[in-house]
Design an enzyme around this catalytic site. Structure first.
Site, PDB file in Angstrom:
ATOM      1  N   ARG A 147      56.316  38.540  64.269  1.00  0.00           N
ATOM      2  CA  ARG A 147      57.219  39.112  65.031  1.00  0.00           C
ATOM      3  C   ARG A 147      57.571  40.355  64.112  1.00  0.00           C
ATOM      4  NH1 ARG A 147      59.299  33.694  67.153  1.00  0.00           N
ATOM      5  NH2 ARG A 147      60.899  34.365  68.581  1.00  0.00           N
ATOM      6  N   ARG A 161      65.950  26.029  80.801  1.00  0.00           N
ATOM      7  CA  ARG A 161      65.480  25.351  79.602  1.00  0.00           C
ATOM      8  C   ARG A 161      66.521  24.805  78.763  1.00  0.00           C
ATOM      9  NH1 ARG A 161      61.016  28.070  75.408  1.00  0.00           N
ATOM     10  NH2 ARG A 161      62.972  28.804  74.482  1.00  0.00           N
ATOM     11  N   ARG A 218      68.119  37.948  70.980  1.00  0.00           N
ATOM     12  CA  ARG A 218      66.848  37.579  70.690  1.00  0.00           C
ATOM     13  C   ARG A 218      65.778  38.517  71.469  1.00  0.00           C
ATOM     14  NH1 ARG A 218      66.961  31.613  72.746  1.00  0.00           N
ATOM     15  NH2 ARG A 218      64.830  31.507  72.346  1.00  0.00           N
TER      16      ARG A 218
HETATM   17  P1  AMP Z   1      61.160  30.558  68.975  1.00  0.00           P
HETATM   18  O1  AMP Z   1      61.265  28.984  68.956  1.00  0.00           O
HETATM   19  O2  AMP Z   1      59.873  31.260  68.656  1.00  0.00           O
HETATM   20  O3  AMP Z   1      62.088  31.418  70.083  1.00  0.00           O
HETATM   21  O4  AMP Z   1      61.969  31.066  67.445  1.00  0.00           O
HETATM   22  C1  AMP Z   1      63.361  30.197  67.416  1.00  0.00           C
HETATM   23  C2  AMP Z   1      64.007  31.248  66.218  1.00  0.00           C
HETATM   24  O5  AMP Z   1      63.455  31.005  64.963  1.00  0.00           O
HETATM   25  C3  AMP Z   1      64.089  32.600  66.254  1.00  0.00           C
HETATM   26  O6  AMP Z   1      64.984  33.176  67.210  1.00  0.00           O
HETATM   27  C4  AMP Z   1      64.234  33.155  64.952  1.00  0.00           C
HETATM   28  O7  AMP Z   1      65.695  33.022  64.410  1.00  0.00           O
HETATM   29  C5  AMP Z   1      63.477  32.132  64.057  1.00  0.00           C
HETATM   30  N1  AMP Z   1      62.005  32.294  64.219  1.00  0.00           N
HETATM   31  C6  AMP Z   1      60.755  32.035  64.691  1.00  0.00           C
HETATM   32  N2  AMP Z   1      59.669  32.578  64.431  1.00  0.00           N
HETATM   33  C7  AMP Z   1      60.124  33.797  63.733  1.00  0.00           C
HETATM   34  C8  AMP Z   1      59.579  34.634  63.098  1.00  0.00           C
HETATM   35  N3  AMP Z   1      57.923  34.977  62.968  1.00  0.00           N
HETATM   36  N4  AMP Z   1      60.199  35.754  62.240  1.00  0.00           N
HETATM   37  C9  AMP Z   1      61.457  35.475  62.081  1.00  0.00           C
HETATM   38  N5  AMP Z   1      62.225  34.797  62.641  1.00  0.00           N
HETATM   39  C10 AMP Z   1      61.435  33.575  63.404  1.00  0.00           C
END
Ligand code: AMP
Length: 191
Positions: free
Chosen positions: A89, A128, A146
């Site tokens: 990311r 969701r 986000r």
């Molecule tokens: P997600 O389920 O992919 O939307 O991730 C939920 C949260 O996890 C994000 O809002 C970040 O806080 C953290 N997160 C997940 N993947 C990453 C990543 N590659 N780098 C940094 N934070 C992450």
């Protein structure tokens, strides 16, 4: 070995599509969001360190995230390939992933973005949030934060992978099956 990175803003359908693609292509699915949530739930050291960032809808710092991803990859030495969902990311994460895979004689085969309009996605996430129990899906301010993180830190990755000729985009609006089909068309042409 085929390693696919799925890109897309929160709510774009990465997790849903990954469930289909991992079976279809026999890939190991690693969702960094899922791994973080597991650690939060179990109150591990990693969970404790990540919690404040996740609660705000901010990205977890690169150092923690990269280490965690590497640990997950190491658990599957004999896999036919990985499906990375929600990682990388940031540019630093992408560079670390390239270097890490290279150290194993592997590489990112392709990155595919699921594209959808922000307003459609906000509504999807709020929907969701009613059933997922995820606090970060229930508050519009957090959701928009986000997206801001995505636009600032993740969107530049598209150029990073374009420069390597490894970037593909598909329309993320449609039925689940239609979108799996669009993704499959890209993946089937890779070998
Ligand atoms: P997600 O389920 O992919 O939307 O991730 C939920 C949260 O996890 C994000 O809002 C970040 O806080 C953290 N997160 C997940 N993947 C990453 C990543 N590659 N780098 C940094 N934070 C992450």
């Amino acid at each position: 070995m085929i390693n696919i990175v799925l890109f897309g803003k929160p709510g774009a359908g990465k997790g849903t599509q990954a469930e289909f693609l991992k079976t279809k292509y026999n890939l190991t699915h690693i969702s960094t969001g899922d791994v973080f949530r597991y650690n939060l739930k179990n109150d591990t050291e990693l969970g404790k360190q990540a919690r404040a960032y996740m609660d705000r809808g901010d990205l977890v710092p690169d150092e923690l995230t990269i280490k965690m991803l590497q640990d997950e990859v190491e658990k599957h030495p004999d896999t036919a390939g990985f499906l990375f969902d929600g990682f990388p990311r940031t540019i630093a994460q992408a560079q670390a992933l390239d270097a890490f895979l290279k150290s194993k004689g592997w590489q990112v085969t392709a990155t595919i973005a699921l594209e959808a309009d922000d307003e459609v996605l906000v509504q999807r996430l709020l929907e969701r949030g009613k059933t997922s129990g995820r606090a970060d899906d229930q508050d519009e301010t957090l959701i928009r934060n986000r997206y801001q993180e995505y636009n600032e830190k993740t969107a530049p990755l598209m150029d990073y992978y374009r420069a390597q000729d490894k970037f593909y985009a598909v329309n993320g609006i449609g039925s689940i099956a239609e979108i799996t089909e669009r993704l499959s068309l890209v993946i089937d042409k890779l070998n």
